[in-house]
Scaffold this motif. Sequence first.
Motif, PDB file in Angstrom:
ATOM      1  N   VAL A   6      43.451  26.850  41.802  1.00 25.58           N
ATOM      2  CA  VAL A   6      43.983  28.080  41.211  1.00 25.58           C
ATOM      3  C   VAL A   6      42.941  29.175  41.419  1.00 25.58           C
ATOM      4  O   VAL A   6      41.750  28.951  41.208  1.00 25.58           O
ATOM      5  CB  VAL A   6      44.341  27.887  39.712  1.00 25.58           C
ATOM      6  CG1 VAL A   6      43.177  27.413  38.875  1.00 25.58           C
ATOM      7  CG2 VAL A   6      44.937  29.174  39.119  1.00 25.58           C
ATOM      8  N   ARG A   7      43.404  30.303  41.911  1.00 20.24           N
ATOM      9  CA  ARG A   7      42.468  31.415  42.166  1.00 20.24           C
ATOM     10  C   ARG A   7      43.180  32.736  41.919  1.00 20.24           C
ATOM     11  O   ARG A   7      44.423  32.795  41.933  1.00 20.24           O
ATOM     12  CB  ARG A   7      41.925  31.347  43.587  1.00 20.24           C
ATOM     13  CG  ARG A   7      42.965  31.586  44.647  1.00 20.24           C
ATOM     14  CD  ARG A   7      42.322  31.790  46.022  1.00 20.24           C
ATOM     15  NE  ARG A   7      43.333  31.974  47.042  1.00 20.24           N
ATOM     16  CZ  ARG A   7      43.997  33.114  47.240  1.00 20.24           C
ATOM     17  NH1 ARG A   7      43.783  34.170  46.471  1.00 20.24           N
ATOM     18  NH2 ARG A   7      44.905  33.192  48.199  1.00 20.24           N
ATOM     19  N   PRO A   8      42.432  33.802  41.683  1.00 19.29           N
ATOM     20  CA  PRO A   8      43.063  35.090  41.418  1.00 19.29           C
ATOM     21  C   PRO A   8      43.857  35.567  42.635  1.00 19.29           C
ATOM     22  O   PRO A   8      43.425  35.401  43.778  1.00 19.29           O
ATOM     23  CB  PRO A   8      41.879  36.035  41.168  1.00 19.29           C
ATOM     24  CG  PRO A   8      40.712  35.162  40.915  1.00 19.29           C
ATOM     25  CD  PRO A   8      40.955  33.884  41.637  1.00 19.29           C
ATOM     26  N   GLY A   9      45.001  36.159  42.390  1.00 20.13           N
ATOM     27  CA  GLY A   9      45.783  36.748  43.470  1.00 20.13           C
ATOM     28  C   GLY A   9      45.236  38.121  43.826  1.00 20.13           C
ATOM     29  O   GLY A   9      44.663  38.804  42.982  1.00 20.13           O
ATOM     30  N   THR A  10      45.420  38.501  45.089  1.00 19.52           N
ATOM     31  CA  THR A  10      45.053  39.851  45.517  1.00 19.52           C
ATOM     32  C   THR A  10      46.340  40.545  45.983  1.00 19.52           C
ATOM     33  O   THR A  10      47.397  39.910  46.054  1.00 19.52           O
ATOM     34  CB  THR A  10      44.074  39.805  46.703  1.00 19.52           C
ATOM     35  OG1 THR A  10      44.789  39.254  47.821  1.00 19.52           O
ATOM     36  CG2 THR A  10      42.857  38.958  46.396  1.00 19.52           C
TER      37      THR A  10
END
Length: 187
Positions: A6-10
């Motif tokens: 899970v990672r931040p969306g850009t």
Amino acid sequence: MTTYTVRPGTAADADTVLQLRRHAERWLREAGIDQWTSSTKGSRAIYRQVADGTTFIVRDDSSAPVGSLCLEGPDTDFWTQQEVQQPASYLYKFMLAAAARGTGLGDALLNWACKRAASQGNRWLRLDCWRSNTALHDYYIRRGFQHVDTRTAPGRQSGALFERPTDVILPVRGEVELVDETAVRAG
Ligand SMILES: CC(C)(COP(=O)(O)OP(=O)(O)OC[C@H]1O[C@@H](n2cnc3c(N)ncnc32)[C@H](O)[C@@H]1OP(=O)(O)O)[C@@H](O)C(=O)NCCC(=O)NCCS
């Protein structure tokens, strides 16, 4: 064991999130579930949330996007002035692609959202969802959420309000590992 990240969306992830939304809308329609019937409203919210940096993207071990969720502030159409003073993080647009549903990833993501909210000093993970969709309400109740109230707002079909204490971390059904890449990226 399947490993997900899970990672931040850009901004570059907006189309990915929109595709996940369309996929969810199709599934809901085909299952005869009355929810997320306005693609236009949904798209507007997704573009804003991605631009605000509050959307997170989940990928499987081949880097294919399999889900997303958004954590941000309260929807003041539903939560009262008194409630919004309480330390809470608010979950929106929680969705998984069909292949990732029922694997335990959903449980792991709700635990992750609680831990993230708690690390930011929040006592509650809250959400508002479609008022008439009692099967969805049951889904959240089975995952440690309590029903707070059901409220209406003009032009809105959401308003069933739920919250889970962020110190409630539940067992994950299934063989999944969720790698949190949010701290790595932020650093
Ligand atoms: C919500 C979601 C992320 C949960 O994923 P998950 O933890 O893997 O859980 P599952 O998909 O296995 O769903 C568990 C049960 O809830 C039901 N369910 C899930 N979303 C539902 C919905 N929107 N409406 C009605 N029932 C729903 C499933 O049909 C399943 O029922 P079953 O146990 O009788 O088979 C995923 O189901 C999803 O993407 N749903 C569509 C989008 C959505 O409604 N998101 C929530 C917005 S508030």
